[in-house]
Design a protein around this motif. Structure first.
Motif, PDB file in Angstrom:
ATOM      1  N   TRP A 174       0.815  -1.208   0.000  1.00 45.68           N
ATOM      2  CA  TRP A 174       0.000   0.000   0.000  1.00 45.68           C
ATOM      3  C   TRP A 174       0.853   1.264   0.000  1.00 45.68           C
ATOM      4  CZ3 TRP A 174      -5.568  -0.008   0.535  1.00 45.68           C
ATOM      5  CH2 TRP A 174      -6.104  -1.300   0.537  1.00 45.68           C
ATOM      6  N   ILE A 175       0.304   2.287  -0.635  1.00 45.96           N
ATOM      7  CA  ILE A 175       0.955   3.599  -0.699  1.00 45.96           C
ATOM      8  C   ILE A 175       0.295   4.497   0.345  1.00 45.96           C
ATOM      9  CG2 ILE A 175       1.420   5.601  -2.154  1.00 45.96           C
ATOM     10  CD1 ILE A 175       0.924   3.549  -4.551  1.00 45.96           C
ATOM     11  N   LYS A 176       1.071   4.945   1.300  1.00 45.46           N
ATOM     12  CA  LYS A 176       0.539   5.704   2.425  1.00 45.46           C
ATOM     13  C   LYS A 176       0.706   7.203   2.193  1.00 45.46           C
ATOM     14  CE  LYS A 176       0.871   6.082   7.482  1.00 45.46           C
ATOM     15  NZ  LYS A 176       1.564   5.540   8.687  1.00 45.46           N
ATOM     16  N   CYS A 197       5.575   2.541   0.577  1.00 48.98           N
ATOM     17  CA  CYS A 197       6.211   3.863   0.636  1.00 48.98           C
ATOM     18  C   CYS A 197       5.211   4.885   1.154  1.00 48.98           C
ATOM     19  CB  CYS A 197       6.735   4.289  -0.743  1.00 48.98           C
ATOM     20  SG  CYS A 197       5.435   4.523  -1.970  1.00 48.98           S
ATOM     21  N   GLU A 198       5.720   6.081   1.444  1.00 48.33           N
ATOM     22  CA  GLU A 198       4.890   7.168   1.968  1.00 48.33           C
ATOM     23  C   GLU A 198       5.105   8.419   1.115  1.00 48.33           C
ATOM     24  OE1 GLU A 198       6.099   7.676   6.011  1.00 48.33           O
ATOM     25  OE2 GLU A 198       5.009   5.894   6.731  1.00 48.33           O
ATOM     26  N   THR A 199       4.051   9.251   1.056  1.00 48.01           N
ATOM     27  CA  THR A 199       4.150  10.537   0.380  1.00 48.01           C
ATOM     28  C   THR A 199       3.297  11.547   1.140  1.00 48.01           C
ATOM     29  OG1 THR A 199       3.686  11.772  -1.667  1.00 48.01           O
ATOM     30  CG2 THR A 199       2.263   9.895  -1.182  1.00 48.01           C
ATOM     31  N   ASN A 200       3.711  12.807   1.125  1.00 50.36           N
ATOM     32  CA  ASN A 200       2.919  13.831   1.816  1.00 50.36           C
ATOM     33  C   ASN A 200       1.970  14.563   0.872  1.00 50.36           C
ATOM     34  OD1 ASN A 200       4.761  15.335   0.351  1.00 50.36           O
ATOM     35  ND2 ASN A 200       5.109  16.843   1.958  1.00 50.36           N
ATOM     36  N   SER A 212       2.680   1.376 -11.036  1.00 52.53           N
ATOM     37  CA  SER A 212       2.651  -0.029 -10.557  1.00 52.53           C
ATOM     38  C   SER A 212       3.508  -0.244  -9.313  1.00 52.53           C
ATOM     39  CB  SER A 212       3.109  -0.981 -11.675  1.00 52.53           C
ATOM     40  OG  SER A 212       2.224  -0.921 -12.775  1.00 52.53           O
ATOM     41  N   LYS A 213       3.562   0.753  -8.428  1.00 53.99           N
ATOM     42  CA  LYS A 213       4.366   0.625  -7.220  1.00 53.99           C
ATOM     43  C   LYS A 213       3.568   0.088  -6.036  1.00 53.99           C
ATOM     44  CE  LYS A 213       7.856   2.265  -9.424  1.00 53.99           C
ATOM     45  NZ  LYS A 213       8.906   1.325  -9.898  1.00 53.99           N
ATOM     46  N   GLY A 214       2.231   0.096  -6.121  1.00 52.87           N
ATOM     47  CA  GLY A 214       1.436  -0.398  -5.013  1.00 52.87           C
ATOM     48  C   GLY A 214      -0.018  -0.005  -5.142  1.00 52.87           C
ATOM     49  N   ILE A 215      -0.736  -0.118  -4.013  1.00 54.53           N
ATOM     50  CA  ILE A 215      -2.181   0.142  -3.962  1.00 54.53           C
ATOM     51  C   ILE A 215      -2.413   1.511  -3.340  1.00 54.53           C
ATOM     52  CG2 ILE A 215      -4.403  -0.671  -3.065  1.00 54.53           C
ATOM     53  CD1 ILE A 215      -3.046  -3.459  -2.787  1.00 54.53           C
ATOM     54  N   ALA A 216      -3.248   2.323  -3.963  1.00 52.09           N
ATOM     55  CA  ALA A 216      -3.574   3.655  -3.461  1.00 52.09           C
ATOM     56  C   ALA A 216      -5.062   3.746  -3.164  1.00 52.09           C
ATOM     57  CB  ALA A 216      -3.180   4.723  -4.473  1.00 52.09           C
ATOM     58  N   VAL A 217      -5.401   4.460  -2.091  1.00 53.44           N
ATOM     59  CA  VAL A 217      -6.802   4.749  -1.773  1.00 53.44           C
ATOM     60  C   VAL A 217      -7.179   6.027  -2.515  1.00 53.44           C
ATOM     61  CG1 VAL A 217      -8.465   5.309   0.041  1.00 53.44           C
ATOM     62  CG2 VAL A 217      -6.644   3.630   0.472  1.00 53.44           C
ATOM     63  N   LEU A 218      -8.107   5.898  -3.454  1.00 51.96           N
ATOM     64  CA  LEU A 218      -8.480   7.015  -4.318  1.00 51.96           C
ATOM     65  C   LEU A 218      -9.993   7.211  -4.321  1.00 51.96           C
ATOM     66  CD1 LEU A 218      -6.332   6.044  -7.450  1.00 51.96           C
ATOM     67  CD2 LEU A 218      -5.681   7.632  -5.628  1.00 51.96           C
TER      68      LEU A 218
END
Length: 271
Positions: A174-176, A197-200, A212-218
């Motif tokens: 998951w992408i946080k 990974c994480e992003t602000n 294709s780096k992971g799952i995002a909540v959109l």
């Protein structure tokens, strides 16, 4: 109808009473007592030799003459605001505040919003925090809750829903997002999930998912439009909420604001 020797303060008070439909709410806006406003409205009617209001127990209704005066003053008010507002273009500037996802969706409709030929200049203010419409930080705002401020008016738009998205080849990670948003807080509470990974920045979670780096909540109004993404699970019900289109009750009478609100409704309200 409007004479040169009229007291412009009385005309401003008339606008407040006409728009609020009574004295109490108008008195708060004008910082005068209801009794004072009532007296000034009587004086205005006497000076104009016209009946402007039908006075009822529940408020003030405009007569035909009152409606004509409101229309004339609204046009004058819009001209004054346009002339006294700094602008780098002949097109009136309208500032719109929305979160990252709604701003991204709005940008897709830019041509529809600015008109053909363009008659508006839009400034997108992408903020996760709520900006003050009552203080004129922005003119139009998109909010996740119905506003409670008396000076604001609103209209419900389509319901917003969220779901997890990824490409078919993405890892089950998951992408946080590190942000003060309900979707970011929800993901932070899911301690069992593997975070890649994480992003602000919320928008970067979409970019990472597309890579294709992971799952995002959109939000579904973003995820469903991405042809390379698919939902990996059901809608996250606790993140669903209504969306509200909000503006100041006085600004809604400006011609450019009325045009833009109508265009937004056509593009974004449920069919």
């Amino acid at each position: 109808m409007i004479e040169k020797n009229m007291d412009w303060n009385d005309l401003k008070f008339f606008l407040a009473v006409a728009r609020h439909g009574g004295l109490s709410a108008a008195a708060k806006q004008c910082q005068r007592s209801p009794a004072t406003l009532g007296r000034r409205m009587y004086e205005l009617e006497k000076q104009m030799q016209q009946e402007l209001f039908i006075r009822q127990d529940r408020g003030y209704l405009l007569t035909t003459d009152g409606q004509k005066l409101l229309s004339e003053l609204t046009q004058i008010e819009a001209l004054i605001l346009r002339q006294t507002s700094p602008s780098e273009t002949s097109r009136p500037l309208v500032k719109i505040s929305a979160g990252s996802w709604t701003t991204l969706a709005l940008i897709q409709h830019l041509d529809e919003f600015i008109g053909s030929p363009p008659d508006l200049l839009l400034r997108f203010v992408s903020e996760e925090k709520k900006l003050a419409i009552s203080h004129r930080e922005i003119v139009i705002g998109f909010r996740n809750q119905r506003p409670t401020e008396e000076s604001l008016v609103c209209r419900k738009l389509a319901k917003v829903e969220f779901a997890p998205y990824s490409t078919k080849n993405a890892p089950n990670c998951w992408i946080k997002v590190i942000a003060n948003t309900p979707s970011a807080q929800w993901l932070d509470q899911q301690k069992h999930l593997d975070i890649i990974c994480e992003t602000n920045t919320p928008r970067n979670s979409l970019d990472l998912a597309l890579a294709s780096k992971g799952i995002a909540v959109l939000p579904t109004f973003i995820g469903d439009t991405q042809t390379s993404l698919h939902r990996v699970d059901n809608i996250i019900e606790e993140l669903s909420h209504d969306q509200w289109l909000v503006t100041h009750h006085e600004d809604r009478y400006l011609p450019e604001v009325r045009r833009l609100i109508q265009r937004i409704r056509l593009a974004m309200e449920p069919a």
